[in-house]
Structure formats: C-alpha cells, structure tokens
Design an enzyme around this catalytic site. Structure first.
Site, PDB file in Angstrom:
ATOM      1  N   ASN A   9      35.154  39.113  46.370  1.00 20.38           N
ATOM      2  CA  ASN A   9      35.805  39.661  47.566  1.00 20.38           C
ATOM      3  C   ASN A   9      35.548  41.162  47.546  1.00 20.38           C
ATOM      4  OD1 ASN A   9      37.529  40.519  49.597  1.00 20.38           O
ATOM      5  ND2 ASN A   9      39.353  40.443  48.275  1.00 20.38           N
ATOM      6  N   LYS A  11      36.398  43.432  49.659  1.00 23.02           N
ATOM      7  CA  LYS A  11      37.429  44.286  50.286  1.00 23.02           C
ATOM      8  C   LYS A  11      36.733  45.263  51.250  1.00 23.02           C
ATOM      9  CE  LYS A  11      39.929  43.975  45.969  1.00 23.02           C
ATOM     10  NZ  LYS A  11      41.316  43.905  45.624  1.00 23.02           N
ATOM     11  N   HIS A 104      45.145  37.146  51.964  1.00 25.26           N
ATOM     12  CA  HIS A 104      44.978  37.935  50.734  1.00 25.26           C
ATOM     13  C   HIS A 104      46.204  38.830  50.564  1.00 25.26           C
ATOM     14  CE1 HIS A 104      43.416  41.006  47.999  1.00 25.26           C
ATOM     15  NE2 HIS A 104      42.577  40.072  47.581  1.00 25.26           N
ATOM     16  N   GLU A 106      46.532  41.825  49.949  1.00 25.18           N
ATOM     17  CA  GLU A 106      46.470  43.118  50.659  1.00 25.18           C
ATOM     18  C   GLU A 106      46.796  42.922  52.136  1.00 25.18           C
ATOM     19  OE1 GLU A 106      42.597  44.098  49.111  1.00 25.18           O
ATOM     20  OE2 GLU A 106      43.533  44.268  47.141  1.00 25.18           O
ATOM     21  N   GLU A 177      46.683  34.403  43.199  1.00 23.84           N
ATOM     22  CA  GLU A 177      46.411  35.792  42.811  1.00 23.84           C
ATOM     23  C   GLU A 177      47.741  36.541  42.668  1.00 23.84           C
ATOM     24  OE1 GLU A 177      42.176  36.998  44.063  1.00 23.84           O
ATOM     25  OE2 GLU A 177      43.490  37.437  45.723  1.00 23.84           O
ATOM     26  N   GLY A 183      43.548  44.379  41.145  1.00 15.81           N
ATOM     27  CA  GLY A 183      43.064  45.760  41.129  1.00 15.81           C
ATOM     28  C   GLY A 183      43.802  46.656  40.145  1.00 15.81           C
ATOM     29  N   SER A 223      42.017  40.916  38.505  1.00 16.48           N
ATOM     30  CA  SER A 223      41.341  41.626  37.413  1.00 16.48           C
ATOM     31  C   SER A 223      40.463  40.708  36.556  1.00 16.48           C
ATOM     32  CB  SER A 223      42.359  42.385  36.550  1.00 16.48           C
ATOM     33  OG  SER A 223      43.029  43.352  37.337  1.00 16.48           O
TER      34      SER A 223
HETATM   35  C1  PEP Z   1      40.865  40.332  44.881  1.00 13.71           C
HETATM   36  O1  PEP Z   1      40.469  41.211  45.617  1.00 13.71           O
HETATM   37  O2  PEP Z   1      41.082  39.207  45.343  1.00 13.71           O
HETATM   38  C2  PEP Z   1      41.074  40.622  43.464  1.00 13.71           C
HETATM   39  C3  PEP Z   1      41.518  39.663  42.685  1.00 13.71           C
HETATM   40  O3  PEP Z   1      40.774  41.902  43.034  1.00 13.71           O
HETATM   41  P1  PEP Z   1      40.515  42.389  41.501  1.00 13.71           P
HETATM   42  O4  PEP Z   1      39.577  41.389  40.882  1.00 13.71           O
HETATM   43  O5  PEP Z   1      39.897  43.753  41.655  1.00 13.71           O
HETATM   44  O6  PEP Z   1      41.847  42.409  40.828  1.00 13.71           O
END
Ligand code: PEP
Length: 261
Positions: A9, A11, A104, A106, A177, A183, A223
């Site tokens: 992803n 972003k 998501h 975010e 998630e 992040g 992460s």
């Molecule tokens: C994501 O954007 O779905 C995500 C899990 O980000 P990261 O791997 O950077 O934590």
C-alpha cells in the site's frame, strides 16, 4: 489450501512517473524469479500493489506481464455525480485495476470514515466486480482496555453487513491492521496477530458459515518488514500481509515476497 496474498500500500507516495519506474523494475524482478512466477502461475500466490489513484494508469502500463494485481487505495460508493475529488468503482475498473482497499485506518481515523461508509464502499466495489481489501484494526487504547476483539468484531460484521456469504468468502479480503502498529515500527507479535486473525475467521464462520470462513483470505498489516515476514506468515490464520513503508522500495518488497514463500 488458501493462496498467499502479499500486497503493498503506497499511501500518498509515488506519482505517475515514480510508479512507472517502480513497476517496470518490480515486474522485471518478479518475472526473473522462478519461485515467484511458479507460485503465481499455480495460483498459490498473488502479489498486489495499491497505488494513488493518479498513478494507477502508469502502473497498469508498466505491468506488461500482468503478473501483479493492481488496485486503488480508496473509492466512493456512488458510480458518478457531484462528489468533487472522489473516484468511483467503475473508474477504477476502467483503468484496468481489479482491487481496492476500503476502510484503511488512515481513512477511518484521519478522514473519519465510519463502519457504515465502509459497508457502502465494500458493497459498491463488489457490485462493480472489484475485490475489496477491507481493513479493520483497534486503537492502542482499545487494546489496553481489552476491547480489541469487540472492536474487530464490530468492524468486520458491520463491514460485510448485507453481503451474500459466498461473495464474502470469494470476493472480499480482510486485513487486520492494528492502528498502533501502522507506520510506527511496532509490529504486533505473530501470536497476537494470529489470535485476532483467528477470531476474525471464527466470526466469519458464525456469520457466513464454516466453508466461507475456511476460504476467506485474511491479512496482517502493521510495520511488516523482510525480517518479520516469515514469522507472521507461519501463522495458521494469516494468509498474507499488507505492507506500507516497506513496499516503497523494490528490494525490500521483493524480500518480503520471497520470505513469504
Ligand atoms: C499500511 O499502510 O497498511 C501499513 C500497514 O503500513 P506500515 O507497513 O508502514 O505499517
């Protein structure tokens, strides 16, 4: 045996040119890896990139071998209309993409998307033949207050409300998630991630039946890096990973794919 699904992803990174350059290199590396191409052609593995809407067409152009699944990061539930700044499922489909991330963290926490909006988006994506990757996850305070399983159960059941169970199993991917792990560099332990993913599968069994629960693809995200992929992927109820930061570099995303096999 469920297929593995390894997704990046991006972003709000990678405009059209950077996306084209990434995809050109990425597709060529995928094509030169025997183990990856064999896994893809025998339907044991799917590799996906979710890119900013403005970069989708250049991703499609660079995906010459069509070995990579491409998708958008968000969409609106109406097909068209006076919704400035939004994109719709038919528009995503027209670019040649097949998947879309919905809900998501975010989107939920920065743009205040609700479970009912997530449900409308998932429903609209399915109606257009797109595969939604529906994200769910608890806040740190939910985890600290032992609310994780309640929060996840609500997000999953509201997100798939009114959708035909067979369609849930075949056409929706769920990504767990935890918000506190996205992040931040903090990864849920493989055991914690497994516990929640197992609870999601159990809930899908209650809502849609055991056969559907057996089939549905469930991902972990938060992460994920090359170093923790194998341990996460070794869990019984985790079929893949949704990767943010570590999917922005071709080499680290390739290592993640290789570690997942
Ligand atoms: C994501 O954007 O779905 C995500 C899990 O980000 P990261 O791997 O950077 O934590």
């Amino acid at each position: 045996m469920r297929r593995k699904f390894i997704a990046g992803n991006w972003k709000m990174f990678n405009g059209p040119k950077a996306s084209y350059d990434f995809m050109t290199k990425f597709v060529s590396l995928i094509s030169s890896s025997k183990v990856i191409t064999e896994s893809i052609s025998s339907s044991k593995l799917e590799v996906a990139i979710f890119a900013p809407a403005i970069s989708l067409e250049s991703c499609v152009r660079a995906n010459v071998s069509s070995s990579v699944i491409l998708g958008a990061e968000n969409m609106y539930w109406e097909k068209q209309g006076a919704f400035t700044g939004e994109i719709s499922a038919p528009m995503i489909k027209e670019t040649g993409c097949t998947h879309v991330i919905i809900g998501h963290s975010e989107r939920r926490h920065i743009f205040h998307e609700t479970d009912s909006e997530v449900n409308k988006k998932v429903t609209a994506a399915l109606a257009e033949g797109l595969t939604p990757v529906m994200c769910v996850g608890e806040l740190l305070q939910d985890r600290e207050n032992s609310k994780t399983f309640d929060v996840i159960a609500t997000q999953v059941s509201e997100g798939i409300k009114g959708i035909d169970p067979l369609s849930v199993a075949d056409n929706i991917i769920i990504a767990y998630e935890p918000v506190w792990a996205i992040g931040t560099g903090k990864t849920a332990s493989s055991e914690d991630a497994e516990e929640v993913c197992a609870s999601i599968r159990k809930l899908v069994a209650q809502l849609c039946g055991c056969a559907c629960a057996e089939k549905i693809i469930i991902l972990y995200g938060g992460s994920v890096k090359p170093e923790n992929t194998a341990s996460i992927m070794s869990q019984a109820n985790i079929d893949g990973v949704l990767v943010g930061g570590a999917s922005l570099k071709v080499d680290s995303f390739m290592s993640i794919i290789e570690s997942s096999l």
